[in-house]
Design an enzyme around this catalytic site. Sequence first.
Site, PDB file in Angstrom:
ATOM      1  N   LYS A 282     -12.215  29.531   4.541  1.00  9.26           N
ATOM      2  CA  LYS A 282     -11.860  30.953   4.620  1.00  9.26           C
ATOM      3  C   LYS A 282     -12.103  31.594   3.259  1.00  9.26           C
ATOM      4  O   LYS A 282     -11.829  30.980   2.227  1.00  9.26           O
ATOM      5  CB  LYS A 282     -10.364  31.100   4.949  1.00  9.26           C
ATOM      6  CG  LYS A 282      -9.985  30.810   6.386  1.00  9.26           C
ATOM      7  CD  LYS A 282      -8.478  31.018   6.578  1.00  9.26           C
ATOM      8  CE  LYS A 282      -8.016  30.562   7.943  1.00  9.26           C
ATOM      9  NZ  LYS A 282      -8.545  31.360   9.051  1.00  9.26           N
ATOM     10  N   ARG A 356      -7.017  24.951  18.175  1.00  5.64           N
ATOM     11  CA  ARG A 356      -7.292  24.539  19.554  1.00  5.64           C
ATOM     12  C   ARG A 356      -7.557  23.033  19.641  1.00  5.64           C
ATOM     13  O   ARG A 356      -7.319  22.413  20.664  1.00  5.64           O
ATOM     14  CB  ARG A 356      -8.456  25.366  20.115  1.00  5.64           C
ATOM     15  CG  ARG A 356      -9.765  25.194  19.393  1.00  5.64           C
ATOM     16  CD  ARG A 356     -10.756  26.324  19.687  1.00  5.64           C
ATOM     17  NE  ARG A 356     -10.387  27.566  18.994  1.00  5.64           N
ATOM     18  CZ  ARG A 356     -11.045  28.713  19.137  1.00  5.64           C
ATOM     19  NH1 ARG A 356     -12.088  28.790  19.937  1.00  5.64           N
ATOM     20  NH2 ARG A 356     -10.655  29.770  18.475  1.00  5.64           N
TER      21      ARG A 356
HETATM   22  N1  BES Z   1      -5.007  30.205  11.829  1.00  4.16           N
HETATM   23  C1  BES Z   1      -6.133  30.982  12.180  1.00  4.16           C
HETATM   24  C2  BES Z   1      -5.776  32.257  12.963  1.00  4.16           C
HETATM   25  C3  BES Z   1      -4.919  33.270  12.255  1.00  4.16           C
HETATM   26  C4  BES Z   1      -5.496  34.410  11.729  1.00  4.16           C
HETATM   27  C5  BES Z   1      -3.545  33.141  12.187  1.00  4.16           C
HETATM   28  C6  BES Z   1      -4.720  35.369  11.114  1.00  4.16           C
HETATM   29  C7  BES Z   1      -2.763  34.100  11.568  1.00  4.16           C
HETATM   30  C8  BES Z   1      -3.360  35.219  11.042  1.00  4.16           C
HETATM   31  C9  BES Z   1      -7.083  30.156  13.054  1.00  4.16           C
HETATM   32  O1  BES Z   1      -7.090  28.789  12.802  1.00  4.16           O
HETATM   33  C10 BES Z   1      -8.471  30.639  12.804  1.00  4.16           C
HETATM   34  O2  BES Z   1      -8.928  30.493  11.714  1.00  4.16           O
HETATM   35  N2  BES Z   1      -9.105  31.182  13.840  1.00  4.16           N
HETATM   36  C11 BES Z   1     -10.421  31.681  13.744  1.00  4.16           C
HETATM   37  C12 BES Z   1     -11.188  31.187  14.945  1.00  4.16           C
HETATM   38  C13 BES Z   1     -12.669  31.436  14.871  1.00  4.16           C
HETATM   39  C14 BES Z   1     -13.281  30.593  13.766  1.00  4.16           C
HETATM   40  C15 BES Z   1     -13.287  31.094  16.211  1.00  4.16           C
HETATM   41  C16 BES Z   1     -10.365  33.204  13.716  1.00  4.16           C
HETATM   42  O3  BES Z   1      -9.510  33.770  14.403  1.00  4.16           O
HETATM   43  O4  BES Z   1     -11.122  33.787  12.969  1.00  4.16           O
HETATM   44 MN    MN Z   2      -8.379  28.248  11.249  1.00  3.99          MN
END
Ligand code: BES
Ligand code: MN
Length: 508
Positions: A282, A356
């Site tokens: 990230k 997931r």
């Molecule tokens: N933990 C994150 C989602 C999240 C985002 C939680 C903001 C709390 C606040 C999750 O693991 C993630 O990174 N999801 C990605 C999925 C994508 C790569 C398909 C996302 O939502 O960008």
């Molecule tokens: Mn994530």
Amino acid sequence: MTALTLSTAAASGLRADAIVVGVAKGPKGPVVAPGAEAVDKAYDGGLAGILETLGASGSEGEVTKLPAPSGFKAPVVVAVGLGAVPEEDAGFDAEALRRAAGVAARALAGAKKAAFALPIQDAADAGAVAEGARLGAYGFDAYKETGRGDAAKSGKGPLGEVTLLGGKPRDAAYKAAIARATAVTEELNRARDLVNTPPNDLNPESFAAVATAAGKEHGIKVTVLDEKALAKGGYGGIVGVGAGAVAGPRLVKLSYTSAKATKHLAFVGKGITYDSGGISLKPAGHNETMKCDMAGAAAVFAAVVTAARLGLEVNVTGWLALAENMPSGSATRPGDVLRMYSGKTVEVLNTDAEGRLVLADALWKASEEKPDAIVDVATLTGAMVLALGNRTFGVMANDDAFRASIVEAAEEVGEESWPMPLPEHLRKGMDSPTADMANMGERMGGGLVAGLFLREFVGEGITWAHLDIAGPAFNEAGPFGYTPKGGTGSAVRTLVRLAELTAAGDLG
Ligand code: BES
Ligand code: MN
Ligand code: ZN
């Protein structure tokens, strides 16, 4: 934690730092709410007028402090806004009471004791005020100078003690409502603590240790699978996500059983103690709050412990899928294929879609016991935050009636949620040329794609729902109502309500 008692004492004689009263928004100005008659009388019936002079309107979230009437032992009256005057004699709704009590408790941070003279019509109202007060009084200063036990440096701690006026201390329904509020708020606040604990202290191993200790205390059977056991057991999803971290993954099972149970609920929580994104790292700006990525597991943990403390007549199994998502030489790469616990293979296209993967293994494991229903809770997607904002969680399910019951249960306890679909056409976006499926699909509708992924790992014929709490789990804005900054305890009350409804035979 803030002590709580019911009392029939007169407000005037109470030794407290403040008396809290309610003020509602009437068509012609502020209206003193029921429960504060004695206080108003001591101002010669002029409290509404005084409040209006001070600029109060009775709107939600408003706090007005004024000197207590002469003859009162407490020095200050705190008038807290309840919002609109309810129609006829409907009474204030539970959530208005909860929020007002929370606002008052926050305004009284640092005080030792306060008496709450809010409009209480029945035991449920008393429970709502109790909940709001204890949730509002929450603070997390374990890592601050003020929280290190040095009295000289102690800052404004949370409000110490609350006396609720206007209830019936000897009435069984009132006693039960207070006992329920006490258990729910204590465990919910503990879930907030877990979310707020920095990820260098809360990792899968230490989280599992907290669960094990709580299990001993409350008669819940806890079993922990460590990284070795997970690898041996074929939990490719959990092992794959945890592969890059020094602190290895865990799968924790908490079993609360009641001799009188006829139903079995399983709760599954996403417990990523830190989500860096892994190799699909990230960027800065997106990882500062990612200690909150275990909020689903914290909610599941709190709900199981609460069910045990309340002795609910339902079996509840909690599954905490714990891992730290880190990049390193041993981390899962985009392009790797994982063999999941269910036997399916998954091509990991983005290591940041890790929730997931750990949930899939836990869902399949939970399914083996054939519970009557499975509910998973996860900070799963940014897409759900874009769709529903910061205060509402999305509810997806393989059963429309079950989804509706969950939205209704959430509403009953004061949590905002919204039903979301699982559109079949989004499934093909997760087709993989190499494996049975990929862990990513179309970008549009990303929250629903994640839900569709999870659905594939629920055992045949089992009723299942998925709560995406990515928005409401962590409050980055200022505090409001009974919700503090930071970890909120999202979904705990909904899960507890689902357990209660199931015990009563009103669900599933
Ligand atoms: N933990 C994150 C989602 C999240 C985002 C939680 C903001 C709390 C606040 C999750 O693991 C993630 O990174 N999801 C990605 C999925 C994508 C790569 C398909 C996302 O939502 O960008
Ligand atoms: Mn994530
Ligand atoms: Zn995540």
